[in-house]
Design a protein around this motif. Structure first.
Motif, PDB file in Angstrom:
ATOM      1  N   TRP A 101       0.831  -1.315  -0.003  1.00 22.51           N
ATOM      2  CA  TRP A 101       0.054   0.027  -0.071  1.00 22.51           C
ATOM      3  C   TRP A 101       0.911   1.218  -0.009  1.00 22.51           C
ATOM      4  O   TRP A 101       0.508   2.057  -0.846  1.00 22.51           O
ATOM      5  N   LEU A 102       1.668   1.310   0.864  1.00 25.82           N
ATOM      6  CA  LEU A 102       2.784   2.533   1.030  1.00 25.82           C
ATOM      7  C   LEU A 102       3.486   2.735  -0.321  1.00 25.82           C
ATOM      8  O   LEU A 102       3.667   3.803  -0.642  1.00 25.82           O
ATOM      9  N   PHE A 103       3.999   1.544  -0.799  1.00 24.83           N
ATOM     10  CA  PHE A 103       4.616   1.556  -2.266  1.00 24.83           C
ATOM     11  C   PHE A 103       4.011   2.388  -3.230  1.00 24.83           C
ATOM     12  O   PHE A 103       4.333   3.275  -3.798  1.00 24.83           O
ATOM     13  N   ARG A 104       2.866   1.660  -3.507  1.00 18.72           N
ATOM     14  CA  ARG A 104       1.861   2.204  -4.387  1.00 18.72           C
ATOM     15  C   ARG A 104       1.444   3.521  -4.363  1.00 18.72           C
ATOM     16  O   ARG A 104       1.282   4.142  -5.080  1.00 18.72           O
ATOM     17  N   VAL A 111       4.541   9.798  -9.337  1.00 13.66           N
ATOM     18  CA  VAL A 111       4.552   9.614 -10.737  1.00 13.66           C
ATOM     19  C   VAL A 111       3.013   9.549 -11.416  1.00 13.66           C
ATOM     20  O   VAL A 111       2.831   9.979 -12.529  1.00 13.66           O
ATOM     21  N   GLY A 112       2.210   9.087 -10.428  1.00 14.08           N
ATOM     22  CA  GLY A 112       0.807   9.272 -11.069  1.00 14.08           C
ATOM     23  C   GLY A 112       0.461   7.937 -11.552  1.00 14.08           C
ATOM     24  O   GLY A 112       1.111   7.046 -12.080  1.00 14.08           O
ATOM     25  N   GLU A 113      -0.752   7.490 -11.577  1.00 15.84           N
ATOM     26  CA  GLU A 113      -1.450   6.147 -11.906  1.00 15.84           C
ATOM     27  C   GLU A 113      -1.170   5.852 -13.367  1.00 15.84           C
ATOM     28  O   GLU A 113      -0.930   4.732 -13.485  1.00 15.84           O
ATOM     29  N   GLY A 120       3.280  -0.680 -16.892  1.00 18.98           N
ATOM     30  CA  GLY A 120       2.960  -2.177 -16.656  1.00 18.98           C
ATOM     31  C   GLY A 120       2.886  -2.579 -15.273  1.00 18.98           C
ATOM     32  O   GLY A 120       3.147  -3.566 -14.725  1.00 18.98           O
ATOM     33  N   MET A 121       2.983  -1.229 -14.484  1.00 18.10           N
ATOM     34  CA  MET A 121       2.864  -1.630 -12.850  1.00 18.10           C
ATOM     35  C   MET A 121       1.387  -1.714 -12.233  1.00 18.10           C
ATOM     36  O   MET A 121       0.458  -1.118 -12.916  1.00 18.10           O
ATOM     37  N   ALA A 122       1.260  -2.524 -11.250  1.00 18.12           N
ATOM     38  CA  ALA A 122      -0.149  -2.698 -10.779  1.00 18.12           C
ATOM     39  C   ALA A 122      -0.404  -1.207 -10.094  1.00 18.12           C
ATOM     40  O   ALA A 122       0.480  -0.667  -9.400  1.00 18.12           O
TER      41      ALA A 122
END
Ligand code: HEM
Length: 230
Positions: A101-104, A111-113, A120-122
């Protein structure tokens, strides 16, 4: 709407915020030493223009004692109903999902979703309980440092009549400063996340109204929402 904070908890949060911020500002004004003053001697001069040095100390100590006394009454009165559930919530960690959670969340805010998806990141955040991992990471040190400040502040207060100049007092001064500095570093992030960070408006408003929209709770605090609905 779903009830999130009681009137008592809301009052205590804002009382705590006013006390903490005033204690931090006046406490740093008491560091009358060029080598130890973190922001520079202009800050001490600024306080001296407002109050005589001994009155800054009177303000700081009086407010500290009032803060502790009001908290002691609140904790005794609402021990089972609010104090214990709060401590249980902030100390319930799930290391794997909290780290994800923290990392994402940090990536969402930096950087933004959109870029995360392009790479290619979740982007989805693991479901959270009443408090999310970031809030717990602030709340636990805030509680521990508050206890440290009360203990070391108490020793310094007593040192006026006994213990004067002893190693215990010297250590208390250093630890008092360390506890205050730790929370002072986390506070701008806490205030940013509560007031400016996108999507957090309903949580901020709940610190006045006491409740959050169902959809917000379902999305931000899924594990808590599921428990409330059940
Ligand atoms: C202007 C200053 C502040 C603002 C705008 C603010 C805002 C908020 C909000 C909106 C919440 C509720 C979050 C939710 O329901 O999910 C909260 C919770 C909390 N606040 Fe503050 N706050 C401020 C100052 C402080 C200070 C000075 C402290 C203590 C040093 C503090 C400690 C906490 C704690 C421990 C919680 C519960 C856990 C957490 O959300 O981190 N707050 N704050």
């Amino acid at each position: 709407m779903i009830q999130r904070h009681s009137k008592g908890a809301i009052f205590m949060h804002w009382f705590n915020a006013v006390c903490w911020i005033t204690l931090l500002l006046s406490g740093f004004g008491l560091i009358n030493n060029n080598e130890l003053q973190p922001v520079g001697m202009w800050y001490v001069d600024f306080w001296h223009a407002l109050l005589a040095p001994q009155n800054i100390l009177v303000l700081h100590v009086t407010l500290g004692v009032v803060w502790v006394a009001v908290y002691a009454v609140y904790i005794l009165a609402r021990f089972n109903r609010e104090a214990m559930p709060f401590l249980r919530e902030i100390s319930t960690f799930n290391p794997r999902s909290d780290m994800v959670w923290l990392f994402r969340k940090v990536l969402h805010l930096t950087v933004g979703e959109k870029i995360m998806r392009q790479k290619g990141m979740a982007t989805d955040l693991p479901p959270q309980g009443f408090y999310n991992a970031g809030q717990k990471m602030f709340a636990v040190p805030a509680v521990l440092c508050s206890l440290g400040l009360i203990a070391t502040g108490g020793i310094m207060l007593l040192s006026r009549s006994w213990l004067d100049g002893s190693a215990v007092v010297q250590w208390s001064i250093a630890l008092h400063f360390l506890c205050a500095a730790l929370v002072a570093l986390g506070l701008p992030i806490h205030i940013y996340m509560a007031t400016i960070a996108p999507g957090e408006g309903p949580a901020f408003r709940s610190m006045f109204t006491g409740s959050v929209p169902k959809e917000f709770a379902k999305h931000h605090n899924t594990l808590w929402y599921d428990k409330v609905v059940k």
